[in-house]
Write a protein that holds these residues in place. Structure first.
Motif, mmCIF file in Angstrom:
data_model
loop_
_atom_site.group_PDB
_atom_site.id
_atom_site.type_symbol
_atom_site.label_atom_id
_atom_site.label_comp_id
_atom_site.label_asym_id
_atom_site.label_seq_id
_atom_site.Cartn_x
_atom_site.Cartn_y
_atom_site.Cartn_z
ATOM 1 N N ARG A 99 0.838 -1.200 0.000
ATOM 2 C CA ARG A 99 0.000 0.000 0.000
ATOM 3 C C ARG A 99 0.874 1.251 0.000
ATOM 4 N NH1 ARG A 99 -2.354 -0.872 4.414
ATOM 5 N NH2 ARG A 99 -4.222 -1.895 3.598
ATOM 6 N N ASP A 102 2.302 2.188 -3.263
ATOM 7 C CA ASP A 102 1.264 2.444 -4.270
ATOM 8 C C ASP A 102 1.014 1.251 -5.198
ATOM 9 O OD1 ASP A 102 0.482 4.968 -3.447
ATOM 10 O OD2 ASP A 102 1.962 5.985 -4.688
ATOM 11 N N LEU A 104 -0.895 -1.334 -4.445
ATOM 12 C CA LEU A 104 -2.328 -1.625 -4.375
ATOM 13 C C LEU A 104 -3.123 -0.642 -5.231
ATOM 14 C CD1 LEU A 104 -2.940 -2.469 -0.601
ATOM 15 C CD2 LEU A 104 -2.294 -3.976 -2.477
ATOM 16 N N LYS A 105 -2.699 0.612 -5.228
ATOM 17 C CA LYS A 105 -3.380 1.623 -6.039
ATOM 18 C C LYS A 105 -3.275 1.291 -7.521
ATOM 19 C CE LYS A 105 -3.446 6.620 -6.897
ATOM 20 N NZ LYS A 105 -2.806 7.922 -6.547
ATOM 21 N N ARG A 106 -2.092 0.848 -7.942
ATOM 22 C CA ARG A 106 -1.908 0.490 -9.351
ATOM 23 C C ARG A 106 -2.703 -0.762 -9.716
ATOM 24 N NH1 ARG A 106 3.468 1.920 -8.034
ATOM 25 N NH2 ARG A 106 4.122 -0.272 -7.975
ATOM 26 N N ARG A 108 -5.481 -1.658 -8.444
ATOM 27 C CA ARG A 108 -6.898 -1.269 -8.544
ATOM 28 C C ARG A 108 -7.212 -0.671 -9.902
ATOM 29 N NH1 ARG A 108 -11.214 -2.709 -6.398
ATOM 30 N NH2 ARG A 108 -12.086 -0.724 -5.759
ATOM 31 N N GLY A 109 -6.183 -0.187 -10.597
ATOM 32 C CA GLY A 109 -6.391 0.379 -11.925
ATOM 33 C C GLY A 109 -6.314 -0.649 -13.037
ATOM 34 N N ARG A 273 -7.910 -0.434 3.130
ATOM 35 C CA ARG A 273 -7.603 0.697 2.263
ATOM 36 C C ARG A 273 -6.697 0.241 1.132
ATOM 37 N NH1 ARG A 273 -8.226 5.962 4.291
ATOM 38 N NH2 ARG A 273 -6.580 6.593 2.829
ATOM 39 N N TRP A 274 -6.957 0.741 -0.071
ATOM 40 C CA TRP A 274 -6.123 0.462 -1.229
ATOM 41 C C TRP A 274 -5.079 1.543 -1.450
ATOM 42 C CZ3 TRP A 274 -6.435 -4.153 -3.703
ATOM 43 C CH2 TRP A 274 -7.576 -4.924 -3.463
ATOM 44 N N THR A 275 -5.230 2.670 -0.757
ATOM 45 C CA THR A 275 -4.295 3.784 -0.918
ATOM 46 C C THR A 275 -3.747 4.194 0.445
ATOM 47 O OG1 THR A 275 -6.110 5.386 -0.750
ATOM 48 C CG2 THR A 275 -5.462 4.650 -2.954
ATOM 49 N N ARG A 276 -2.649 4.933 0.440
ATOM 50 C CA ARG A 276 -2.066 5.442 1.682
ATOM 51 C C ARG A 276 -2.999 6.438 2.333
ATOM 52 N NH1 ARG A 276 2.467 6.540 -1.774
ATOM 53 N NH2 ARG A 276 2.040 8.755 -1.393
ATOM 54 N N ALA A 279 -3.174 9.854 0.975
ATOM 55 C CA ALA A 279 -3.783 10.002 -0.351
ATOM 56 C C ALA A 279 -5.234 10.457 -0.258
ATOM 57 C CB ALA A 279 -3.713 8.696 -1.126
#
Length: 280
Positions: A99, A102, A104-106, A108-109, A273-276, A279
């Protein structure tokens, strides 16, 4: 076939792979990455074995009752500890780090579903837990003289204790991954929790010799019941008279582990959470 039941297709018109199929592929990737990390590999696989060897050497001449030696008594606790390390601790730390980076954020995309990501993580836990158990059992049986149980009933108990312990540890690890404020802080936050539970749950000490208040605290948490369940498998019949309450309490242990599994699932679904945090 109606539109409501038609499979999701990509731009070429071909059906996208199911979440399970993608999750299996994700598991393979997670396992490859795990075995490439030498530090994590050594800590996960050899930490319980090293401690078992130390305890066997220190308490080698001690009799734990019913002819049980140190290696035999501490092996179940090390197996339980290993399961907790590969599930709760490993997931809580690695997910927090992913997380923070980033990752996890990537993810999710991408078209990969959240279910596939978690299938990959749980698959990794199962693979590493089974491998760690096999290695620990081989060393304890071949080098430390631990008698391996042969009764089918004991191995049936082992299966459900292993599955329920792994599931509850994984769910709690995923949920607890939101607690560290950053990936760098993950080890500092998670490891003391695991160490504390190991000390009060009958992993490093004879559980019945611990103060009653400490036993009461430990009985709230899953590691105590996981360790006690494993003792019921690997210690001789009748040894339960040495336990508090003179029983393995497998039914109560199953209930506690199930409750923690449900708590972990609910907490993960609500707070994951998928983002910090910074964020937003």
């Amino acid at each position: 076939m109606s539109a409501a039941t038609s499979p999701v297709r990509n731009v070429d018109g071909k059906p996208l792979p199911s979440a399970i199929k993608v999750g299996v592929s994700r598991t393979q990737l997670e396992v490859k990455q795990f075995f490439r990390e030498r530090d994590q590999l050594i800590f996960t696989f050899f930490f319980p074995i090293i401690f078992l060897a130390i305890f066997s050497a220190v308490f080698g001449d001690s009799d734990f009752g019913s002819g049980v030696n140190a290696a035999t008594y501490f092996t179940p606790g090390m197996i339980a500890s290993g399961i907790f390390l590969t599930s709760f601790q490993s997931l809580a730390i690695t997910i927090a780090m992913e997380r923070d980076e980033d990752l996890l954020k990537r993810l999710r995309g991408t078209p990969m579903s959240p279910q596939s990501y978690f299938i990959g993580k749980i698959g990794l836990v199962l693979v590493t837990s089974i491998a760690q158990f096999g290695l620990l059992l081989a060393i304890s049986g071949l080098m430390l003289g631990v008698d391996i149980p042969s009764e089918p009933s004991k191995w049936l108990n082992f299966v459900w204790i292993f599955v329920l312990g792994t599931a509850s540890g994984s769910a709690l690890g995923i949920a607890f991954s939101v607690v560290p404020s950053s990936g760098k802080a993950a080890s500092a936050v998670v490891t003391p929790v695991v160490l504390l539970l190991q000390f009060i749950s009958g992993v490093y000490f004879v559980y019945s010799s611990l103060p009653s208040w400490m036993q009461n605290v430990a009985s709230v948490f899953p590691l105590k019941w996981l360790a006690q369940g494993m003792r019921s498998v690997f210690l001789p019949d009748g040894y339960e008279v040495n336990e508090p309450g003179e029983s393995w309490q497998l039914g109560l242990g199953a209930i506690v582990l199930t409750v923690w599994l449900v708590v972990g699932l609910i907490a993960a679904q609500r707070w994951f959470r998928w983002t910090r945090r910074d964020a937003g």
